[in-house]
Structure formats: structure tokens, C-alpha cells
Design a protein around this motif. Sequence first.
Motif, PDB file in Angstrom:
ATOM      1  N   TYR A 115     -38.591  18.023 -20.075  1.00 25.43           N
ATOM      2  CA  TYR A 115     -37.710  19.100 -19.621  1.00 25.43           C
ATOM      3  C   TYR A 115     -38.195  19.725 -18.320  1.00 25.43           C
ATOM      4  N   TYR A 164     -39.846  24.014 -23.551  1.00 27.03           N
ATOM      5  CA  TYR A 164     -39.992  24.439 -22.160  1.00 27.03           C
ATOM      6  C   TYR A 164     -41.138  23.718 -21.446  1.00 27.03           C
ATOM      7  N   VAL A 184     -29.213  24.299 -12.468  1.00 24.68           N
ATOM      8  CA  VAL A 184     -30.583  24.702 -12.763  1.00 24.68           C
ATOM      9  C   VAL A 184     -31.110  25.592 -11.641  1.00 24.68           C
ATOM     10  N   PRO A 208     -29.457  24.157 -22.402  1.00 25.73           N
ATOM     11  CA  PRO A 208     -30.314  23.656 -21.327  1.00 25.73           C
ATOM     12  C   PRO A 208     -29.550  22.732 -20.394  1.00 25.73           C
ATOM     13  N   GLU A 209     -29.806  22.910 -19.101  1.00 25.41           N
ATOM     14  CA  GLU A 209     -29.146  22.108 -18.057  1.00 25.41           C
ATOM     15  C   GLU A 209     -30.205  21.365 -17.269  1.00 25.41           C
ATOM     16  N   ALA A 210     -30.031  20.060 -17.135  1.00 22.65           N
ATOM     17  CA  ALA A 210     -30.958  19.242 -16.379  1.00 22.65           C
ATOM     18  C   ALA A 210     -30.567  19.219 -14.909  1.00 22.65           C
ATOM     19  N   HIS A 264     -29.464  26.197 -29.369  1.00 22.47           N
ATOM     20  CA  HIS A 264     -30.161  25.973 -28.117  1.00 22.47           C
ATOM     21  C   HIS A 264     -31.595  26.490 -28.237  1.00 22.47           C
ATOM     22  N   ARG A 295     -37.614  28.569 -15.460  1.00 18.36           N
ATOM     23  CA  ARG A 295     -36.454  27.719 -15.158  1.00 18.36           C
ATOM     24  C   ARG A 295     -35.269  28.187 -16.000  1.00 18.36           C
ATOM     25  N   LYS A 352     -37.454  19.458 -15.294  1.00 14.07           N
ATOM     26  CA  LYS A 352     -36.423  19.875 -14.331  1.00 14.07           C
ATOM     27  C   LYS A 352     -35.215  20.477 -15.039  1.00 14.07           C
ATOM     28  N   THR A 353     -35.450  21.031 -16.215  1.00 16.99           N
ATOM     29  CA  THR A 353     -34.364  21.589 -17.026  1.00 16.99           C
ATOM     30  C   THR A 353     -34.416  23.113 -17.017  1.00 16.99           C
TER      31      THR A 353
END
Length: 351
Positions: free
Chosen positions: A124, A119, A74, A348-350, A167, A214, A126-127
Motif C-alpha cells: 500500500y 498503512y 491519492v 483506499p485509493e491507489a 475500509h 497518505r 502508494k495508496t
Amino acid sequence: MLRQSSRSRAVLSGAAVLALAASLAACGSSGGGKGDSAKGDSAATGGVAGTPTADGGASGTPGTATPSIGTGKVLMPTGPNANLAKARDTSAGPIFVTTVTGAKSGVAGKVWVWLPPEYNDPKYAKTGFPVLTLFAGGQSNGYNTWTDNQLPIQEENERLVKEGKSHPFIMIMPVQNFNGDEKNALDCSDIPGQAKMGTWMAQDIPDFVRANFRTVQGRDGWGVMGASTGGFCSAKLALQHPEVYKAAVPIDGYFIPDSLLWKGHDAERAANNPDVLVAQGKADVKMLVTAGGANPYETKVVKNWVAKAVAPVEIKYYEQPGGKHLTSDFKKMIPDTLEWLTANLTGPEAG
């Protein structure tokens, strides 16, 4: 309404030249405001006041985040924060617009932004999200068919997200020219003596995105897509900048730069020619390349170009049954293109 243009599209195959007829002219829109200037007003900094979101921005608006360091895959926003004004509402959330002034190109131009509803969901916070840059047909001077409901990709994206088929993408939609003269278009390139549009698109705009939103670290979450003239732009930029984009979808595009502004600059034109770039074997990118099945000129042009691809370029060809070079047919391909991009880009990546 589809705008027709006199610009012809051509692709070389051996000694033969296959010219696209005027029916393959760039698709544009008659709407959309005043064109930008290559040295126009710079983008203002600062956020929009409102209810704080996970990023510290306003509820329902892009986050105006405090700079922070990403963890894992992230990348958190680094700032400075752009001033984004709401351009219009969609059923999947608002589209914003700002002016991005490029530190590397010196170009100032409008960029439209859409954030998926996820978003601003606290879950989310911290994604990082994948990014999809979209280029319109025609000269795209002050407008973008991806923003005015001709190609309602935002609503389709959210529908597919809810169905587990796509996604949620951050969507970035830049202006492509600063006047309506298609014979003297900027070809999404750094044409000598003109605005450095290629640098603005491939370097300054990604810098703007990373500063404000992000995202996913590296290129694995970055894709580019466009229709007609936008197909040319998406193919060219992905082949030139595989360090930025992992995947591209040129929809019913052409593959030779044809602006009259290239006159006297043959070497530079060749360096920005997708017909040359695809055969160099330098770009590790994946592409979904489409053509309308109802137009034999278009299908022949696209097939000839696809046949020139040299690894590591990887191309999947799709021919739309009965498809014509019309915005209404481009619209029908939105779900399939989003699903293909989802299969070929990181989601999406946490952190």
C-alpha cells in the motif's frame, strides 16, 4: 466507568422544549492525563528513527514522508512531519499521540492517531487511506474514550477489514476541552473570547493529517463520528464543513450548544447550533444518527432533530433496541457504524 454529568441536553420542537434528563449526561472517562493548554507547547517536527517504511518512516510508526505530489485520488504527505509518541499498544497496532499547533486557530492540543496495519504494508506504499475523526463523550480533557479501550474501534476495524466489511481507516482522535468544567465546555466551536476550537478541529487537524499521512483527495474519504458530547461535535462539524466531511455518525448525541461560555453571544451560538444548521439545506452530507431505545427522552430528542433535516442533508435514523446512554452500549454499535461509513465513504485509493 461511565461518568455522569449535570449538563442537560435539550432540543427545540416548535414551542416545546424537550429536556434530556441527567441520565443522558455526557459519557466520559476518569482516566487520561493532564489537560492541554489553548496556547500550549507546539508540536515538534521530525520522525521517529527505525526501519524505513514505504513512506520513509519507522516500522510500526506513522510514516514521516518526503513531501511528494499525489496522483489520481491519492494525496501523498506534504510535511512538515509531526513527532508522534506511542501512547499505548492495541492488538491492532499502536495508538500514537502528538500535540498539534494550529496555524489557523492558534490552538495547541493533543491528538491521538491510529493507523491500520495496512498503512505500513509495502503493498500500500502508494495508496491513500480514508480518514475517520472520532470525538469522545464528556469533556474529553486530556483523554479520549476511543483510545483507552472503552470503545475498541481499532480492533473492530481490523477485524471487519479482514472480513471484507470495512475500509481500513486512519483514525484521528482530538482532545475537545482544556479543563474538566463541562458547564464551560468549548462545544467544538469558536466561542468568542475562547480558544478557536472549531477552527482547530475542522481546519488545522485536517491540515495536520494531510501533512503526515497518505489520504484520499477531496472530502469523499473523510468522515466524523462521536458519542454523546462527541455526537454533538460530529453533527455540528459535518453540517458546518461539508467541504471537509462527506459523512457523519452522531451516536446518542444532543443538538443544542449549551456551554455557559455562549452567554452574550447569541448570534455566534446560533451559527454553531446543529438544531439550526440541519434545517438550512446547505450541507451535502450523509448521516447515520442513533438513539438508545431504552431511553424515551433520548429517542424523542433525536427523532425531533432528524425530522428537521432539509436536503441535501441525508439522514438515516437507527434506534438501538434496549440501548442506554452508556459506553457499553455505544461499544455494541461500533461494527454497524463502521460498515455504514464504509458504504458511504471512498475506500483506499491507489496512486
